[in-house]
Write an enzyme that holds these catalytic residues in place. Structure first.
Site, PDB file in Angstrom:
ATOM      1  N   SER A 293       0.817  -1.212   0.000  1.00 19.21           N
ATOM      2  CA  SER A 293       0.000   0.000   0.000  1.00 19.21           C
ATOM      3  C   SER A 293       0.849   1.261   0.000  1.00 19.21           C
ATOM      4  O   SER A 293       0.692   2.136   0.846  1.00 19.21           O
ATOM      5  CB  SER A 293      -0.937  -0.005   1.201  1.00 19.21           C
ATOM      6  N   CYS A 294       1.779   1.356  -0.920  1.00 17.18           N
ATOM      7  CA  CYS A 294       2.712   2.491  -0.965  1.00 17.18           C
ATOM      8  C   CYS A 294       2.115   3.665  -1.737  1.00 17.18           C
ATOM      9  O   CYS A 294       1.079   3.552  -2.373  1.00 17.18           O
ATOM     10  CB  CYS A 294       4.017   2.046  -1.627  1.00 17.18           C
ATOM     11  N   THR A 295       2.791   4.805  -1.682  1.00 18.35           N
ATOM     12  CA  THR A 295       2.448   5.968  -2.498  1.00 18.35           C
ATOM     13  C   THR A 295       3.729   6.522  -3.098  1.00 18.35           C
ATOM     14  O   THR A 295       4.730   6.688  -2.390  1.00 18.35           O
ATOM     15  CB  THR A 295       1.746   7.056  -1.672  1.00 18.35           C
TER      16      THR A 295
END
Length: 473
Positions: free
Chosen positions: A8-10
């Site tokens: 769940s990275c950005t």
């Protein structure tokens, strides 16, 4: 479909003409599936690089090329579940960040299923970064690996050098496309397939699987009369509307408020390639990658808001593990131009610290992370702060913000000071000097951070549940 534990990275990418100083900048939050997943910052020497790589998560294995380069990485503190190297710079001043977990759709997976024992995020940095001499070469290596071995998950993979930034996205088990980010543009990637129109005649800005068009035609995947990679290979689901697109909306709202007035957090048509209304700074990127919908009704820290009921997933939150912001500067000699700005734990409460990457070893307080809590260690002291701060946000944020401003100013001062000090050093002395400078920077940063921890622990301990004041009885 196997779900990566780092899922769940950005990501934010900034072309050299869009950045404040002409650098290419790639930045990505690494977010785990749990709040605590300790990380460390290391240098991997050629002698430490395996000749034969074996994944821990799957049966994937590969014989690696000879003559790897030295590189930095931010792996898990312990390797029993794999390396998860995540982000780094090699001795050729080529940077890589892997991966931005993305989405796809059932029709794509029906035509090209994920490969159970293919490669994935756990493996990618280790089997790629030591063997490339440019960002474009990184795309070609990963593309060939995907074609040959396949992948068990959908990922976005970032490469940069001092001139170019490339973003590669997987499509099903074996297919992929990559786009060079325009020099005057920025990109925000929030766990969704992002690349849009592909110009198959423009090899300077696009690369892709050799059979990509044929694959799409044969399997009736394109529902329009143009080739939009996101529409063909991506998704548009309720999960996207609450978990993914709101993050891109908030970031684009920050950089381009005038262009996003008609858009909402659930808008499905946010652009991939964007142009800010000003030059973008490191502080801008840190703000967005720490953000939690400030000044909107969706802020989980807003007074009176039940954080369990906010409808949209923030960018900066408890599952942030590390933020690597890699700056490749064109205005200083290449032997000390690469800087990996690093922050550990939850981004709303931490700050970036700059490290020159042309070194033989990283600072002790950043490389010696274990699974045991240690307030002398950069990961753990920041994790402790984030735990206290989240429960006392409005009481202590003024002190956190003062700490962040002071530490970031110190980071800029250190970079300018070290640049000046090493400018005339010979190659044999340079690495030693940079390493000593990194150690000094790290020691000061950890000292400042431990002081902040002491302050907020002292101030918040008096009013905890279970306290007793005899004067009230």
């Amino acid at each position: 479909m196997r779900q990566s534990k780092h899922s769940s990275c950005t990501t934010i990418l900034v072309g050299k003409d869009a950045s404040y100083d002409g650098s290419t900048i790639i930045a990505r939050n690494e977010d785990a599936g749990v709040a605590v997943n300790p990380k460390k910052f290391v240098v991997v020497q050629p002698t430490q690089q395996p000749k034969h790589y074996q994944s821990k998560l799957t049966e994937f294995s590969i014989k690696l090329p000879d003559h790897p380069s030295r590189y930095t990485a931010v792996p898990d503190a312990t390797s029993e579940k794999g390396i998860w190297g995540e982000a780094g710079v090699n001795a050729n001043n080529v940077a890589m960040s892997a991966t931005e977990t993305i989405t796809t759709n059932p029709r794509v997976l029906g035509a090209d299923p994920f490969v159970k024992n293919g490669l994935g995020e756990e493996d990618l940095l280790t089997i790629t970064l030591p063997y490339i001499e440019s960002a474009r070469q990184g795309v070609k290596r990963v593309g060939s690996l995907l074609t040959k071995y396949g992948t068990y998950e959908a990922n976005g993979i970032i490469f940069s050098d001092v001139n170019e930034i490339w973003y590669l996205e997987t499509a099903g088990g074996h297919h992929w496309a990559a786009q060079r980010i325009p020099d005057n543009a920025y990109v925000i990637a929030p766990n969704q397939t992002g690349i849009q129109e592909i110009d198959f005649a423009d090899s300077a800005h696009f690369m892709y699987s050799s059979d990509l068009r044929e694959f799409v035609t044969k399997n009736h995947l394109n529902l329009s009369d143009h080739f939009n990679f996101r529409e063909i290979f991506g998704s548009d689901t309720q999960l996207d509307h609450h978990y993914n697109t709101p993050r891109a909306w908030y970031g684009q709202r920050y950089f381009n408020p005038e262009a996003t007035n008609e858009l909402t957090p659930m808008s499905a048509n946010l652009p991939f390639i964007c142009h800010a209304n000003r030059k973008i700074t490191l502080e801008d990127l840190k703000f967005v990658l720490s953000s939690h919908y400030q000044d909107t009704p969706y802020d989980p820290f807003k007074p009176g808001v039940d954080f369990k009921k906010v409808p949209f997933r923030p960018i900066g939150f408890n599952r942030n593990q590390e933020l690597s912001m890699i700056q490749l500067r064109p205005y200083v000699p290449s032997r000390y131009s690469a800087i990996q700005w690093l922050a550990f734990a939850a981004n709303p409460f931490n700050e970036l610290v700059p490290f020159f990457t042309n070194v033989e070893e990283t600072p002790v307080g950043y490389r010696n992370t274990t699974k045991i809590v240690d307030s002398q260690n950069a990961y753990w002291v920041n994790r402790l702060i984030s735990l206290v701060a989240a429960d006392h946000y409005h009481e202590i944020m003024e002190k956190v913000e003062a700490y962040q401003e002071k530490l970031m100013a110190y980071g800029h001062q250190r970079v300018a000071h070290v640049d000046q000090k090493v400018a005339e050093l010979s190659a044999t002395k340079l690495s030693t000097a940079l390493q000593a400078a990194n150690e000094k920077t790290a020691n000061h940063a950890i000292k400042m951070t431990r002081k902040l921890l002491t302050t907020i622990l002292t101030e918040t301990s008096n009013g905890v549940a279970g306290s007793f004041d005899r004067a009230h009885y």
